[in-house]
Design a protein around this motif. Structure first.
Motif, PDB file in Angstrom:
ATOM      1  N   LEU A 123       0.826  -1.200   0.000  1.00  0.00           N
ATOM      2  CA  LEU A 123       0.000   0.000   0.000  1.00  0.00           C
ATOM      3  C   LEU A 123       0.862   1.253   0.000  1.00  0.00           C
ATOM      4  O   LEU A 123       0.632   2.182  -0.786  1.00  0.00           O
ATOM      5  N   LEU A 124       1.856   1.300   0.868  1.00  0.00           N
ATOM      6  CA  LEU A 124       2.706   2.482   0.935  1.00  0.00           C
ATOM      7  C   LEU A 124       3.497   2.669  -0.355  1.00  0.00           C
ATOM      8  O   LEU A 124       3.625   3.795  -0.859  1.00  0.00           O
ATOM      9  N   ALA A 125       4.013   1.569  -0.907  1.00  0.00           N
ATOM     10  CA  ALA A 125       4.782   1.683  -2.145  1.00  0.00           C
ATOM     11  C   ALA A 125       3.901   2.122  -3.313  1.00  0.00           C
ATOM     12  O   ALA A 125       4.256   3.025  -4.083  1.00  0.00           O
ATOM     13  N   ALA A 126       2.731   1.490  -3.460  1.00  0.00           N
ATOM     14  CA  ALA A 126       1.838   1.853  -4.560  1.00  0.00           C
ATOM     15  C   ALA A 126       1.290   3.259  -4.393  1.00  0.00           C
ATOM     16  O   ALA A 126       1.147   4.009  -5.367  1.00  0.00           O
ATOM     17  N   ALA A 127       0.963   3.646  -3.156  1.00  0.00           N
ATOM     18  CA  ALA A 127       0.456   5.001  -2.923  1.00  0.00           C
ATOM     19  C   ALA A 127       1.518   6.029  -3.245  1.00  0.00           C
ATOM     20  O   ALA A 127       1.230   7.077  -3.843  1.00  0.00           O
ATOM     21  N   GLY A 128       2.759   5.748  -2.858  1.00  0.00           N
ATOM     22  CA  GLY A 128       3.828   6.684  -3.197  1.00  0.00           C
ATOM     23  C   GLY A 128       4.027   6.818  -4.694  1.00  0.00           C
ATOM     24  O   GLY A 128       4.169   7.928  -5.232  1.00  0.00           O
ATOM     25  N   ALA A 129       4.015   5.673  -5.408  1.00  0.00           N
ATOM     26  CA  ALA A 129       4.176   5.729  -6.864  1.00  0.00           C
ATOM     27  C   ALA A 129       3.007   6.417  -7.546  1.00  0.00           C
ATOM     28  O   ALA A 129       3.158   6.987  -8.632  1.00  0.00           O
ATOM     29  N   SER A 130       1.824   6.400  -6.923  1.00  0.00           N
ATOM     30  CA  SER A 130       0.654   7.053  -7.508  1.00  0.00           C
ATOM     31  C   SER A 130       0.575   8.532  -7.138  1.00  0.00           C
ATOM     32  O   SER A 130       0.163   9.360  -7.952  1.00  0.00           O
ATOM     33  N   MET A 131       0.981   8.879  -5.910  1.00  0.00           N
ATOM     34  CA  MET A 131       0.837  10.254  -5.439  1.00  0.00           C
ATOM     35  C   MET A 131       1.935  11.168  -5.963  1.00  0.00           C
ATOM     36  O   MET A 131       1.693  12.352  -6.232  1.00  0.00           O
ATOM     37  N   LEU A 132       3.143  10.644  -6.109  1.00  0.00           N
ATOM     38  CA  LEU A 132       4.266  11.507  -6.482  1.00  0.00           C
ATOM     39  C   LEU A 132       4.077  12.194  -7.836  1.00  0.00           C
ATOM     40  O   LEU A 132       4.274  13.405  -7.938  1.00  0.00           O
ATOM     41  N   PRO A 133       3.707  11.474  -8.914  1.00  0.00           N
ATOM     42  CA  PRO A 133       3.564  12.164 -10.208  1.00  0.00           C
ATOM     43  C   PRO A 133       2.537  13.285 -10.175  1.00  0.00           C
ATOM     44  O   PRO A 133       2.762  14.362 -10.742  1.00  0.00           O
ATOM     45  N   GLY A 134       1.383  13.051  -9.512  1.00  0.00           N
ATOM     46  CA  GLY A 134       0.381  14.101  -9.440  1.00  0.00           C
ATOM     47  C   GLY A 134       0.843  15.309  -8.657  1.00  0.00           C
ATOM     48  O   GLY A 134       0.574  16.459  -9.030  1.00  0.00           O
ATOM     49  N   THR A 135       1.561  15.069  -7.568  1.00  0.00           N
ATOM     50  CA  THR A 135       2.076  16.191  -6.769  1.00  0.00           C
ATOM     51  C   THR A 135       3.102  16.982  -7.552  1.00  0.00           C
ATOM     52  O   THR A 135       3.062  18.228  -7.575  1.00  0.00           O
ATOM     53  N   VAL A 136       4.024  16.288  -8.198  1.00  0.00           N
ATOM     54  CA  VAL A 136       5.052  16.976  -8.989  1.00  0.00           C
ATOM     55  C   VAL A 136       4.422  17.746 -10.134  1.00  0.00           C
ATOM     56  O   VAL A 136       4.791  18.903 -10.409  1.00  0.00           O
ATOM     57  N   TRP A 137       3.470  17.150 -10.805  1.00  0.00           N
ATOM     58  CA  TRP A 137       2.834  17.824 -11.942  1.00  0.00           C
ATOM     59  C   TRP A 137       2.099  19.089 -11.475  1.00  0.00           C
ATOM     60  O   TRP A 137       2.164  20.125 -12.132  1.00  0.00           O
ATOM     61  N   HIS A 138       1.409  19.010 -10.348  1.00  0.00           N
ATOM     62  CA  HIS A 138       0.675  20.182  -9.856  1.00  0.00           C
ATOM     63  C   HIS A 138       1.623  21.314  -9.470  1.00  0.00           C
ATOM     64  O   HIS A 138       1.305  22.486  -9.685  1.00  0.00           O
ATOM     65  N   LEU A 139       2.776  20.965  -8.940  1.00  0.00           N
ATOM     66  CA  LEU A 139       3.711  21.999  -8.499  1.00  0.00           C
ATOM     67  C   LEU A 139       4.482  22.618  -9.656  1.00  0.00           C
ATOM     68  O   LEU A 139       4.840  23.801  -9.594  1.00  0.00           O
ATOM     69  N   LEU A 140       4.732  21.856 -10.726  1.00  0.00           N
ATOM     70  CA  LEU A 140       5.593  22.348 -11.796  1.00  0.00           C
ATOM     71  C   LEU A 140       4.851  22.741 -13.063  1.00  0.00           C
ATOM     72  O   LEU A 140       5.347  23.558 -13.840  1.00  0.00           O
ATOM     73  N   ALA A 141       3.689  22.166 -13.307  1.00  0.00           N
ATOM     74  CA  ALA A 141       2.970  22.458 -14.553  1.00  0.00           C
ATOM     75  C   ALA A 141       2.346  23.839 -14.487  1.00  0.00           C
ATOM     76  O   ALA A 141       1.950  24.326 -13.416  1.00  0.00           O
ATOM     77  N   SER A 142       2.258  24.482 -15.644  1.00  0.00           N
ATOM     78  CA  SER A 142       1.637  25.807 -15.719  1.00  0.00           C
ATOM     79  C   SER A 142       0.118  25.668 -15.661  1.00  0.00           C
ATOM     80  O   SER A 142      -0.455  24.680 -16.111  1.00  0.00           O
ATOM     81  N   SER A 143      -0.532  26.683 -15.108  1.00  0.00           N
ATOM     82  CA  SER A 143      -1.991  26.647 -14.993  1.00  0.00           C
ATOM     83  C   SER A 143      -2.656  26.678 -16.362  1.00  0.00           C
ATOM     84  O   SER A 143      -3.710  26.090 -16.564  1.00  0.00           O
ATOM     85  N   GLU A 144      -2.044  27.354 -17.325  1.00  0.00           N
ATOM     86  CA  GLU A 144      -2.621  27.410 -18.672  1.00  0.00           C
ATOM     87  C   GLU A 144      -2.652  26.034 -19.307  1.00  0.00           C
ATOM     88  O   GLU A 144      -3.640  25.642 -19.929  1.00  0.00           O
ATOM     89  N   THR A 145      -1.561  25.294 -19.150  1.00  0.00           N
ATOM     90  CA  THR A 145      -1.518  23.936 -19.698  1.00  0.00           C
ATOM     91  C   THR A 145      -2.543  23.043 -19.021  1.00  0.00           C
ATOM     92  O   THR A 145      -3.214  22.233 -19.668  1.00  0.00           O
ATOM     93  N   ALA A 146      -2.691  23.211 -17.707  1.00  0.00           N
ATOM     94  CA  ALA A 146      -3.671  22.406 -16.984  1.00  0.00           C
ATOM     95  C   ALA A 146      -5.083  22.715 -17.456  1.00  0.00           C
ATOM     96  O   ALA A 146      -5.912  21.805 -17.604  1.00  0.00           O
ATOM     97  N   ASP A 147      -5.380  23.998 -17.696  1.00  0.00           N
ATOM     98  CA  ASP A 147      -6.715  24.359 -18.180  1.00  0.00           C
ATOM     99  C   ASP A 147      -6.978  23.758 -19.554  1.00  0.00           C
ATOM    100  O   ASP A 147      -8.098  23.296 -19.833  1.00  0.00           O
ATOM    101  N   LYS A 148      -5.970  23.755 -20.425  1.00  0.00           N
ATOM    102  CA  LYS A 148      -6.155  23.190 -21.759  1.00  0.00           C
ATOM    103  C   LYS A 148      -6.335  21.676 -21.695  1.00  0.00           C
ATOM    104  O   LYS A 148      -7.119  21.108 -22.463  1.00  0.00           O
ATOM    105  N   ALA A 149      -5.606  21.033 -20.797  1.00  0.00           N
ATOM    106  CA  ALA A 149      -5.787  19.583 -20.629  1.00  0.00           C
ATOM    107  C   ALA A 149      -7.188  19.273 -20.128  1.00  0.00           C
ATOM    108  O   ALA A 149      -7.820  18.302 -20.564  1.00  0.00           O
ATOM    109  N   ALA A 150      -7.699  20.092 -19.195  1.00  0.00           N
ATOM    110  CA  ALA A 150      -9.072  19.894 -18.714  1.00  0.00           C
ATOM    111  C   ALA A 150     -10.082  20.168 -19.820  1.00  0.00           C
ATOM    112  O   ALA A 150     -11.145  19.535 -19.885  1.00  0.00           O
TER     113      ALA A 150
END
Length: 967
Positions: free
Chosen positions: A40-67
């Motif tokens: 659980l801890l390993a899978a949760a870490g592998a699942s949570m890390l990409p989303g956290t990194v993407w939210h912190l580094l991706a531009s809001s404009e790109t996120a809006d276009k993806a949505a």
């Protein structure tokens, strides 16, 4: 790990009471629970890390276009998944292309952060012993043992514990007021830290000193110190480096990021997603606390077995009066990593706590397993069987080991065996709560529209755990080996695979039922790809076939594990075929040394179940004959090639065999006192084999049966025609039929209990003499031989079917063809937002590209008209040919774009694509056959295409998708 209570005054030379039951007779199952937490801890870490990194580094404009890509695909975040599934499947490729265009790849950063987290885990695990044995904290034992009396005693205790690698002993002089100890350290390098108070009283309270040290050495002997500290290191790093940043990002998504409208639209999904973090914290802590409490009791029992005094555990507990005080004490106990003094004292004489079925650990097991499924959701489709086997193996393994231990304890202590269904109920409740609180089943809603669909998973767990309890009792009474490990392993593998087949169906298809029934009868029948399906008038049989076609166990591919249901009746029948031991087996001698007699044999015998299965087979044959008589026609050639007849010819035997299995299981369960589910499944399995054999004979001799002929009137042997159909029917019957038989056995058991209470008032017939006559012994031996033959037939038939099976009866049609194509119209505001997203995510770009290539066509066409020489004409025609190819390419790319979410807009857009395809065709005709006729056709096609593009731009502006006309 802390050891014993501090308050004690033992008497010299006292020894504990003998433990009647060896708690090590079966595996404890705590290692599986640790593995579940680690995964659980390993899978949760592998699942949570990409989303956290993407939210912190991706531009809001790109996120809006993806949505915007999702909105452009017609997906309404405010409705259930079913309502948008058709749009999703129709636009899946366009959605993938659109999101890839606006995606930013931070996988390298995520892998780097993950590598840092793993390195930190290793560092924390490595440095924990160093920190705990720092000079300012502890002192070497030799510095405190000035008289040299402790070292020989400790060497003796290490020898008693049988440790090949002695630990290092240190003393904590700061703990002068406590008399305890703790074991910690790394693999192959452990340390036992003694409190200063324990060393100070080592002479006056020698028995207590021995008990405390032996307790800690028992932890080392059991090997739980290393696993515990690995979990501590992993949990601390996960909490600090993964969970806290993920929670902070979640708060930003919920309350600050984006516009208020966007946050409101996705609030349910984001809130459910954040709930996972809280569930992980709760589940990890409570599960770890429960495991550590049990391991403390194991260490106590091992220390007592080595001769430790019982007196240190006899600490008087404060009296508790009142229900609320007891409930509060029980609640506090859940959060403690060490058991209470009363529990530890009681466990020394009766280790029933280690064999008990506790509700909370079972509930947390189901909850953690479902959370793990969510974090494994990004696995490729082809790995779904592996995911189902992993989850089912952990859930059934943890619950099943607990059940085997509880059944064993009940048999050896003369108590009633646990029924098993409460274990499945608590495991199922845990999975259901995980589905309801997480974002899997609910999607972007606070709760799924039909949470009652989760009862399928609960019912499956109740079935397999009831089977596990009864199967454990049968095998415990007949097993002769030195260890119970092989029997328990086989007894857990069968229900694990059976549950995995249901989970595979749930992950692939069944989960959609939490949002309602998305299928149509016509769509389901049409998915078979047979001519004439669906017919104009769908009869009752085809209605039943359509529903059966989406139930668990009907996926006949080998990776769906449909064949696992066969093990649920083959394995118990094998237990009955083995003659019960006449003398005490070796495993029983180790568990209860004072017992001389073996366990009582199973009450059920293979002969009765074989007879019941034979009776069920005869009923099945009668049903098959009636079905064929119903399908008989004087001229088979006139109807045998039609889709409805072929489907009825295939599915009638499936329904008859499943019905006969259900009837047999219900009747046998109703008249059986013990192990009623196993008895019902065994009889139903024999019925299935006989039914499949009867079907094979009927199909192979078709044409020779007179009024039972269905496909032909030509009398001959048709094995090549019969076997492909029978193997499909066998896969359906053995998978779906086993599940139906299990549920029918529950119904039959309830009816049988009710009938006995009303008709017999609980009275049972007098017991028959147990003396065996020679003829009876011969009959029993014959029944065992027949049971082994049936087991071999069941296994062989299943293996043969799996090896020779090529494909299911369905054709490879798009999945949306089975779904209800009617969709609810979105609200006016959502329609406007979706239209704007369609235009912004690429719709206007495609319109502009079409208009631009049309202008290039005009230029190239005029150049051809103005040419005055052959050379100029050839050059102009070459450019026109290039323009025609560009027209076709741009039109094809526009056709691969999203369909317009609004039906009226899609009608206009379809017209645009049609007109430009016609223009591309007219252009090619002009280049291959230049002339006045092809020129006039191309000019008319160009005018129509330009007019359709203007109409699309006008519709977008009118609907609010655009604010100004695009030039």
């Amino acid at each position: 790990m802390a050891g014993l209570p501090a308050d004690s005054a033992p008497k010299a030379g006292e020894r504990p009471a003998s433990v009647p039951l060896d708690e090590r007779v079966l595996a404890a199952g705590t290692t599986l629970r640790f593995i579940l937490l680690l995964l659980l801890l390993a899978a949760a870490g592998a699942s949570m890390l990409p989303g956290t990194v993407w939210h912190l580094l991706a531009s809001s404009e790109t996120a809006d276009k993806a949505a915007a890509c999702w909105l452009a695909a017609g997906i309404d975040p405010g409705v259930s998944m079913n309502a948008s599934y058709v749009q999703y499947t129709q636009n899946a490729s366009a959605l993938k292309e659109c999101t890839a265009r606006y995606s930013q790849d931070f996988s390298g950063v995520s892998l780097g952060v993950g590598a840092v987290a793993i390195a930190t885990v290793v560092a924390v695990y490595w440095l924990l012993p160093v920190w705990r044995t720092r000079r300012s904290k502890v002192t070497p034992l030799d510095a405190m043992d000035v008289h040299g009396g402790l070292r020989p005693l400790l060497d003796e205790l290490v020898s008693v514990a049988g440790l090949t690698r002695p630990p290092r002993f240190v003393v904590d002089p700061g703990a002068a007021s406590t008399a305890d100890a703790v074991a910690f350290g790394r693999w192959r390098g452990h340390t036992v830290c003694l409190d200063g108070g324990l060393v100070a009283t080592s002479d006056t309270q020698r028995d207590r000193f021995r008990a405390v040290v032996l307790h800690e050495l028992a932890h080392l002997r059991n090997g739980d110190v290393g696993v515990t500290y690995v979990t501590i290191a992993l949990w601390r790093v996960f909490f600090v480096l993964v969970l806290l940043p993920w929670a902070a990002v979640g708060l930003d998504i919920l309350f600050f990021a984006g516009t208020p409208d966007a946050r409101g639209q996705f609030a349910p999904f984001n809130a459910h997603d954040r709930v996972l973090g809280g569930l992980i914290v709760l589940a990890v802590y409570l599960t770890r606390a429960g495991i550590l409490r049990n391991r403390e009791i194991y260490a106590d029992l091992m220390a007592a077995r080595w001769g430790a005094s019982r007196k240190p555990w006899e600490v008087p507990a404060p009296p508790r009066s009142g229900v609320w005080s007891r409930l509060f004490a029980g609640f506090v106990e859940l959060w403690r990593t060490h058991p209470s003094s009363a529990l530890r004292r009681t466990s020394l004489t009766d280790p029933k706590a280690l064999f008990a079925l506790e509700r909370l650990p079972l509930f947390l097991t189901g909850l953690v397993a479902d959370i793990l499924v969510w974090h494994l959701g990004s696995l490729p489709y082809g790995l779904f069987p592996a995911k189902a086997v992993l989850i089912a193996g952990l859930v059934v393994g943890i619950g099943g080991v607990a059940l085997w231990r509880a059944v064993l304890y009940a048999l050896l202590t003369g108590r009633p065996a646990p029924p098993g269904w409460p274990v499945g109920l608590w495991l199922g409740f845990g999975i259901a709560v995980g589905e309801l609180t997480g974002p899997r089943a609910a999607g972007n809603q606070w709760l799924p529209a039909h949470p009652e669909a989760l009862s399928i998973l609960v019912a499956a767990l109740v079935l397999v755990m009831t089977w596990t309890a009864q199967n454990a009792e049968w095998w415990l009474r007949s097993w002769r080996g030195r260890s119970l490990g092989p029997a328990m392993l086989a007894g857990l593998a069968a229900p694990s695979l059976a549950l995995a087949s249901v989970l595979y169906w749930w992950y692939v298809q069944g989960e959609v039922l939490t949002h309602g029934w998305p299928f149509t009868t016509a769509g389901l029948l049409g998915s078979y790809g047979l001519p004439g399906l669906p017919p104009a008038h769908i009869g009752p049989l085809l209605e039943v076939v359509a529903v059966v076609g989406v139930l668990p166990g009907t996926d006949a591919s080998a990776e769906s594990l449909w064949w696992a249901g066969v093990l649920l009746w083959v394995l118990p029948l094998l237990a009955l075929a083995i003659r019960a031991p006449a003398r005490r087996p070796k495993w029983l001698a180790g568990a209860l040394p004072e017992t001389a007699a073996p366990l009582a044999p199973n009450k059920s015998g293979p002969g009765r179940l074989l007879a019941a299965g034979l009776a069920g087979g005869l009923v099945c044959w009668a049903g098959l004959a009636m079905a064929r008589a119903h399908m008989h026609t004087p001229d088979p050639a006139a109807v045998r090639m039609t889709g409805p007849f072929q489907l009825a010819h295939l599915m009638w035997p499936v329904l008859v065999i499943c019905g006969a299995m259900a009837l047999t299981a219900a009747v046998v369960a109703a008249v059986t006192d013990s192990a009623w589910l196993l008895a019902g499944l065994v009889a139903a399995g024999i019925t299935a084999l006989l039914g499949a054999g009867g079907t094979y004979l009927l199909m192979s001799t078709d044409g020779c049966l007179g009024p039972l002929n269905t496909m032909t009137n030509t009398c001959r042997w048709w094995p090549d025609v019969a076997w492909p159909l029978v193997r499909i029917e066998l896969a359906y019957a053995l998978a779906l039929g086993t599940l139906v038989a299990g549920l029918s056995a529950f119904a039959g058991r309830g009816a049988g209990l009710l009938w006995r209470r009303r008709g017999r008032s609980g009275q049972h017939p007098a017991a028959r003499p147990t003396a065996e006559r020679p003829l009876r012994r011969v009959g029993q031996r014959g029944a065992r031989v027949a049971a082994v033959a049936v087991v071999a037939a069941g296994v062989g038939t299943t293996v043969l079917t799996v090896q020779t099976f090529r494909s299911s009866t369905r054709s490879a049609k798009p999945p949306e063809s089975m779904l209800d194509q009617s969709t609810r119209a979105p609200s006016a505001s959502m329609a406007r937002i979706q239209g704007q997203a369609w235009a912004a995510a690429g719709g206007l770009d495609h319109i502009n590209a079409l208009s631009a290539v049309a202008r290039e066509y005009t230029t190239a066409f005029e150049a051809v008209a103005r040419s005055t020489s052959d050379a100029e004409f050839a050059t102009a025609m070459g450019k026109l040919n290039t323009t025609c190819a560009e027209l076709a390419r741009v039109t094809k790319r526009a056709g691969a774009y999203f369909t317009v979410p609004n039906p009226a807009g899609q009608l206009v857009w379809s017209g645009v694509l049609t007109r430009y395809r016609q223009l591309a065709t007219a252009c090619r005709n002009l280049t291959t056959h230049p002339g006045s006729a092809t020129a006039r056709a191309a000019t008319a096609a160009h005018q129509d295409a330009a007019g359709s593009a203007d109409a699309m731009i006008y519709w977008l502006a009118k609907s609010g998708a655009t604010r100004r006309k695009t030039p």
